[in-house]
Design an enzyme around this catalytic site. Structure first.
Site, PDB file in Angstrom:
ATOM      1  N   TYR A 178      21.215 -16.794 -15.482  1.00 52.58           N
ATOM      2  CA  TYR A 178      21.360 -18.249 -15.467  1.00 52.58           C
ATOM      3  C   TYR A 178      20.317 -18.952 -16.336  1.00 52.58           C
ATOM      4  O   TYR A 178      20.262 -20.176 -16.361  1.00 52.58           O
ATOM      5  CB  TYR A 178      21.292 -18.767 -14.028  1.00 52.58           C
ATOM      6  CG  TYR A 178      22.486 -18.325 -13.217  1.00 52.58           C
ATOM      7  CD1 TYR A 178      22.709 -16.978 -12.987  1.00 52.58           C
ATOM      8  CD2 TYR A 178      23.399 -19.229 -12.714  1.00 52.58           C
ATOM      9  CE1 TYR A 178      23.803 -16.550 -12.273  1.00 52.58           C
ATOM     10  CE2 TYR A 178      24.497 -18.807 -11.996  1.00 52.58           C
ATOM     11  CZ  TYR A 178      24.690 -17.465 -11.773  1.00 52.58           C
ATOM     12  OH  TYR A 178      25.783 -17.040 -11.065  1.00 52.58           O
TER      13      TYR A 178
ATOM     14  N   ASP B  60      24.555 -15.702  -6.019  1.00 60.79           N
ATOM     15  CA  ASP B  60      25.598 -16.722  -6.210  1.00 60.79           C
ATOM     16  C   ASP B  60      26.927 -16.189  -5.680  1.00 60.79           C
ATOM     17  O   ASP B  60      27.636 -16.853  -4.911  1.00 60.79           O
ATOM     18  CB  ASP B  60      25.702 -17.020  -7.721  1.00 60.79           C
ATOM     19  CG  ASP B  60      26.546 -18.242  -8.011  1.00 60.79           C
ATOM     20  OD1 ASP B  60      26.936 -18.931  -7.057  1.00 60.79           O
ATOM     21  OD2 ASP B  60      26.816 -18.509  -9.195  1.00 60.79           O
TER      22      ASP B  60
ATOM     23  N   LYS C  97      21.085  -4.346  -7.975  1.00 60.01           N
ATOM     24  CA  LYS C  97      21.830  -3.365  -8.765  1.00 60.01           C
ATOM     25  C   LYS C  97      20.806  -2.513  -9.531  1.00 60.01           C
ATOM     26  O   LYS C  97      20.954  -2.248 -10.738  1.00 60.01           O
ATOM     27  CB  LYS C  97      22.801  -4.103  -9.703  1.00 60.01           C
ATOM     28  CG  LYS C  97      23.908  -3.244 -10.258  1.00 60.01           C
ATOM     29  CD  LYS C  97      24.933  -2.809  -9.241  1.00 60.01           C
ATOM     30  CE  LYS C  97      25.907  -1.812  -9.848  1.00 60.01           C
ATOM     31  NZ  LYS C  97      26.698  -1.091  -8.863  1.00 60.01           N
TER      32      LYS C  97
ATOM     33  N   ASP D 211      26.626  -3.897  -4.422  1.00 62.69           N
ATOM     34  CA  ASP D 211      28.075  -3.759  -4.189  1.00 62.69           C
ATOM     35  C   ASP D 211      28.328  -3.239  -2.774  1.00 62.69           C
ATOM     36  O   ASP D 211      29.267  -3.668  -2.091  1.00 62.69           O
ATOM     37  CB  ASP D 211      28.759  -2.885  -5.257  1.00 62.69           C
ATOM     38  CG  ASP D 211      27.896  -1.765  -5.782  1.00 62.69           C
ATOM     39  OD1 ASP D 211      26.665  -1.867  -5.674  1.00 62.69           O
ATOM     40  OD2 ASP D 211      28.437  -0.768  -6.291  1.00 62.69           O
TER      41      ASP D 211
END
Ligand code: NAP
Length: 495
Positions: free
Chosen positions: A146, A250, A193, A226
């Site tokens: 972002y 988000d 991740k 995930d």
């Protein structure tokens, strides 16, 4: 200790003390923003908490007036002065042009932490209505993808930089533990991740683990993001506080709002060291704007968070209870949460909540909300310990890898460098490691290692100039050497 003014303007006086006034910047925003913000403002005013609302603009109208940030200087000055804002959603131009005014506000006030509670509310239909979900999602708010630093490297290949700093990771990890402490929560989960992005997401994991040692009374764990999404659906009750980098947070916070009934009831807050901006998770919902049908619950709950931030705990509890009572009664609920086809308008729902102020819901339980520690960590630069060992240069060329390698190797040799490998989208294609790589886009990452220690700046410039005379380069990255830490990733198949 509160005085409530209900819809009929009758006053329940429970206290004769007039408390100190709080100055709050109020930004109605775009689309459904003005309708839902006005609902929240009415309800907060009805608790008789003493607030001076300072009405300010931002978003669509400001963009239309040619302001590229979408945030007028008066609004910035107001938030700076008041340090607290309640904000409606701001529309973002899609795909081109101006930056998001929301992101601008977050960056200007360095509100590094975005907090999104996810809680089951009695009376709201959702696939998880029989679960007892009560978690807080803590999302890093100013870094990661972002930062919006993007380049078209070729007409067909785009790049977005994912920038993560150790300070950003440290700030958000401390905030997650601080929230757990302030609300008497027991566990903080960090979802990353790090298995794929070992440097950026890995930095979040490593920093979180070292910050966790400072909070021995709170359980901590790491989970791959995930799997976190999967676990949130399979067994959401296991989570208490989840902390994530910006994009993961988000996405998973929207998943969280979906678990408990949708965007219409999902509140949020942006916290920084110097300012706090409270807003719903949802956007401006243009398709329902101006129809008096938007659900104001998310913004009302955001104002509850604001009241707790201001220390107005009784008023916050009263509004939360009135919302529970109203929703559980099931009358005049807005279309998105109504249990019957007969729905209420935004205004009718708001009036019901105001009428129910002073009532307590039997499923509502009190939580502690002590003051959050919002201090960000000082930026202390590490002593430079890196030396340059080479460069990655990205080329826009459709020359076959073997031919490209031959030319690049010859030029590199003359400049004192060795072509170590060529990769396409992270997979080594020279030297060939097998597989089907012939359909690779004409965008190659070529790794050059200096043959004799560290190259000087002019040796790097000379290499780029000579290579650039043959092939169009699009991007250059320094390869740093450190004895203790990995400082750049290897391509798939690279030795
Ligand atoms: P959105 O505005 O959140 O709306 C998505 C859908 O969610 C709406 O169409 C509506 O569904 C439902 N919804 C959202 N809020 C609701 C409410 N209070 N009551 C009832 N239903 C509600 O997402 P979007 O359409 O992706 O974004 C629209 C604009 O908002 C974009 O310009 C985006 O950039 C901006 N945005 C701003 C913020 C912010 O200011 N923080 C956040 C997100 C998006 P139905 O169509 O089914 O009624």
């Amino acid at each position: 200790m509160l005085a409530f003014i209900n819809y009929n303007q009758s006053i329940f006086i429970k206290s004769k003390f007039i408390a100190m006034a709080h100055n709050v910047t109020l930004i109605p925003g775009d689309g459904i923003g003005p309708e839902v913000i006005s609902a929240a403002q009415k309800i907060v005013n009805a608790t008789n908490v003493n607030i001076n609302w300072e009405l300010c603009e931002a978003g669509k109208k400001s963009f239309a007036q040619g302001l590229t940030t979408g945030v007028p200087s008066e609004t910035i000055a107001s938030i700076k002065r008041n340090t607290v804002a309640l904000k409606g959603p701001l529309e973002t131009p899609i795909g081109h042009g101006g930056k998001s005014a929301n992101v601008t506000l977050r960056k200007l006030f360095d509100t590094f932490g975005n907090i999104r509670p996810v809680k089951t509310m009695p009376g709201i239909k959702s696939p998880f209505q029989n679960h007892d979900i009560d978690m807080i999602i803590v999302r890093e708010n100013v870094e990661d993808l972002y930062t919006g630093i993007e380049h078209m490297q070729t007409p067909d290949v785009a790049q977005t930089l994912k920038l993560i700093s150790s300070w950003g990771c440290e700030n958000i990890s401390h905030l997650a533990f601080s929230i757990a402490q302030s609300q008497g929560r027991k566990k903080v989960t960090c979802a990353t991740k790090a298995n794929i992005m070992k440097l950026s997401e890995g930095m979040m994991k490593r920093t979180f683990e070292s910050v966790a040692e400072l909070y021995p009374d709170i359980e901590s764990e790491h989970i791959i993001v995930d799997n976190c999404a999967h676990q949130m659906v399979m067994n959401p009750e296991q989570f208490d506080v989840i902390v994530m980098t910006n994009m993961n947070g988000d996405i998973l916070s929207d998943l969280g709002s979906g678990l408990v009934g949708g965007l219409g009831i999902a509140p949020g807050a942006n916290y920084g060291e110097n300012a706090a901006i409270f807003e719903a998770v949802h956007g401006s919902a243009p398709s329902i704007a101006g129809k008096n049908i938007a659900n104001p619950t998310a913004v009302i709950l955001s104002s509850v968070m604001m009241l707790r931030h201001l220390g107005e705990l009784d008023a916050a509890d009263a509004i939360e209870n009135a919302l529970y009572v109203t929703i559980d009664k099931g009358k005049f609920l807005t279309e998105d949460i109504s249990p019957t086809p007969i729905c209420g308008t935004t205004e009718q729902f708001t009036n019901q909540v105001m009428n129910n102020l002073g009532q307590t819901h039997n499923k509502w339980s009190k939580r502690s909300h002590s003051k959050l520690k919002l201090q960000s960590v000082p930026i202390v630069e590490s002593a430079p310990s890196y030396s340059t060992e080479g460069v990655d240069i990205f080329f826009h060329t459709s020359t076959p890898p073997q031919t490209l390698a031959k030319t690049l190797s010859n030029i590199a040799q003359k400049c004192g460098f060795l072509l170590k490998m060529i990769a396409n989208r992270g997979v080594q294609i020279y030297p060939d490691i097998g597989g089907f790589t012939s359909k690779s886009p004409p965008h190659h990452q070529c790794r050059f290692i200096y043959k004799n220690g560290s190259p000087t700046e002019s040796e790097i410039v000379k290499l780029v100039a000579h290579l650039g005379a043959e092939y169009s380069w699009t991007h250059l990255e320094r390869l740093q050497n450190s004895q203790n830490t990995e400082t750049y990733s290897k391509a798939q198949g690279e030795s």
